[in-house]
Design a protein around this motif. Structure first.
Motif, PDB file in Angstrom:
ATOM      1  N   PRO A 167       0.718  -1.159   0.107  1.00 58.97           N
ATOM      2  CA  PRO A 167      -0.104   0.049   0.008  1.00 58.97           C
ATOM      3  C   PRO A 167       0.863   1.413   0.180  1.00 58.97           C
ATOM      4  N   LYS A 168       0.438   2.284  -0.637  1.00 58.52           N
ATOM      5  CA  LYS A 168       1.128   3.467  -1.013  1.00 58.52           C
ATOM      6  C   LYS A 168       1.374   4.067   0.376  1.00 58.52           C
ATOM      7  N   SER A 169       0.344   3.926   1.352  1.00 55.78           N
ATOM      8  CA  SER A 169       0.355   4.656   2.703  1.00 55.78           C
ATOM      9  C   SER A 169       1.510   3.932   3.574  1.00 55.78           C
ATOM     10  N   PHE A 170       1.765   2.859   3.359  1.00 52.91           N
ATOM     11  CA  PHE A 170       2.582   1.997   4.012  1.00 52.91           C
ATOM     12  C   PHE A 170       3.957   2.225   3.552  1.00 52.91           C
ATOM     13  N   ASP A 172       5.033   5.039   2.205  1.00 58.33           N
ATOM     14  CA  ASP A 172       5.182   6.338   2.473  1.00 58.33           C
ATOM     15  C   ASP A 172       5.668   6.558   3.767  1.00 58.33           C
ATOM     16  N   LYS A 173       4.753   5.862   4.759  1.00 57.89           N
ATOM     17  CA  LYS A 173       5.004   6.051   6.420  1.00 57.89           C
ATOM     18  C   LYS A 173       6.417   5.303   6.749  1.00 57.89           C
TER      19      LYS A 173
END
Length: 342
Positions: A167-170, A172-173
């Motif tokens: 996931p992109k959020s993962f 980025d995080k």
């Protein structure tokens, strides 16, 4: 896009069979086949050489190569690196006397001995165009250079599509390298730092899908009613302690009581170094269950530890009905009956 390797320039019938013998059928299989290890040919300054450390230098052969054949074949020479002469020891490769001559400029990789000012040679070549970090694929009967060149052709011609799987959020995080960039870096590393970032990305990805599979295979959590604990009574019990709970103890205690409010039956592991107060966190959690009208079984692996916990609990919470039940206790029935009635 995935392309069969037979349609890639430079892959003939013999090479195609060798790839397929290793389960590599298309461009995706090839690009996702990561190097088994790397040879670091990053050239260092002569003043940066360290004792017993493998390093790479570029120098000029200062003396003719001389070979001694006794129990081992030992070839020696010296090279001038900047303004410093370094002796080279080359074992088992007497043919090099016909390959190199005085005044040749060579790239040498070996283990340096600072006290003898000499290097035991691992690799020596006139070719200075070797990548600083060279991938080693270890595919049987296929040269690493051949594999590297074909992967280069595949990447340059965009003959493979590398999709992001996290996931992109993962990504980025946790500041992870993108999947496509990670694969390209693994095959064409610019420096050690970027290679480490790519390898870290693959490790995180592996762990992510391992945990995802684990969670997907977990049985549904059993449901239960939330615990209607008496928080004011629990706080009063905490006030009986002769010290203030540490921040970590407070956070662990709060996490336990958040679990009590949940409709899912949960397990909680309290992890910490010896003496950090894990036992008293569990005591407080037990008091929360007691305030809700439940009984609590506090288990210990040994009788000595069980007795220690029993005494510690009674030191501060003796007003709360409790009993010690161990295998050596003579009148177990009386203790069990007491617990049933409390």
């Amino acid at each position: 896009m995935i392309t069969d390797l037979k349609n890639i320039a430079g892959v003939g019938p013999k090479l195609l069979k060798q790839f397929r013998d290793q389960g590599i059928w298309n461009t995706y299989d090839l690009v996702s086949y990561l190097p088994k290890k790397y040879d670091n040919f990053s050239v260092v300054d002569v003043d940066s050489l360290k004792h017993e450390e493998v390093s790479t230098v570029i120098g000029t052969i200062y003396a003719p190569l001389f070979t001694v054949k006794k129990k081992v074949v030992w070839t020696t020479t010296s090279i001038l690196v900047q303004d410093k002469l370094i002796k080279l020891n080359i074992f088992g490769r007497d043919y090099l006397t016909k390959v190199f001559k005085k005044d040749d400029v060579v790239l040498v990789k070996g283990k340096y001995n600072i006290f003898k000012n000499e290097m035991n040679v691992i690799h020596i070549t006139k070719n200075q165009d070797i990548p600083e970090i060279k991938p080693i694929y270890q595919i049987p009967n296929i040269y690493d250079k051949t594999v590297h060149n074909i992967i280069k052709t595949v990447v340059e011609n965009e003959s493979v599509e590398l999709y992001e799987t996290l996931p992109k959020s993962f990504v980025d995080k946790y500041h992870l390298m993108g999947r496509k960039e990670a694969y390209i870096t693994a095959h064409f590393p610019k420096d050690e730092n970027s290679l480490k970032n790519a390898q870290y990305r693959f490790k995180v990805e592996e762990a992510f899908f391992h945990l995802l599979k684990y969670h997907l295979n977990m049985p549904p959590k059993p449901k239960r009613d939330p615990l209607n604990y008496d928080i004011e009574w629990v706080r009063k019990q905490i006030s009986l302690l002769p010290y203030q709970l540490t921040l970590d103890q407070q956070e662990a205690t709060n996490d336990c009581f958040k679990d009590f409010k949940s409709v899912d039956a949960t397990y909680r592991l309290i992890q910490g170094d010896v003496g950090t107060g894990k036992t008293f966190v569990t005591f407080i959690a037990a008091l929360g269950c007691i305030s809700a009208g439940y009984q609590v079984a506090f288990l210990a692996p040994t009788e000595i530890l069980a007795r220690q916990h029993y005494e510690n609990f009674n030191q501060y919470f003796s007003h709360v009905s409790n009993a010690l039940l161990t295998s050596s206790l003579k009148d177990k029935d009386a203790t069990i009956n007491k617990l049933k009635q409390s």
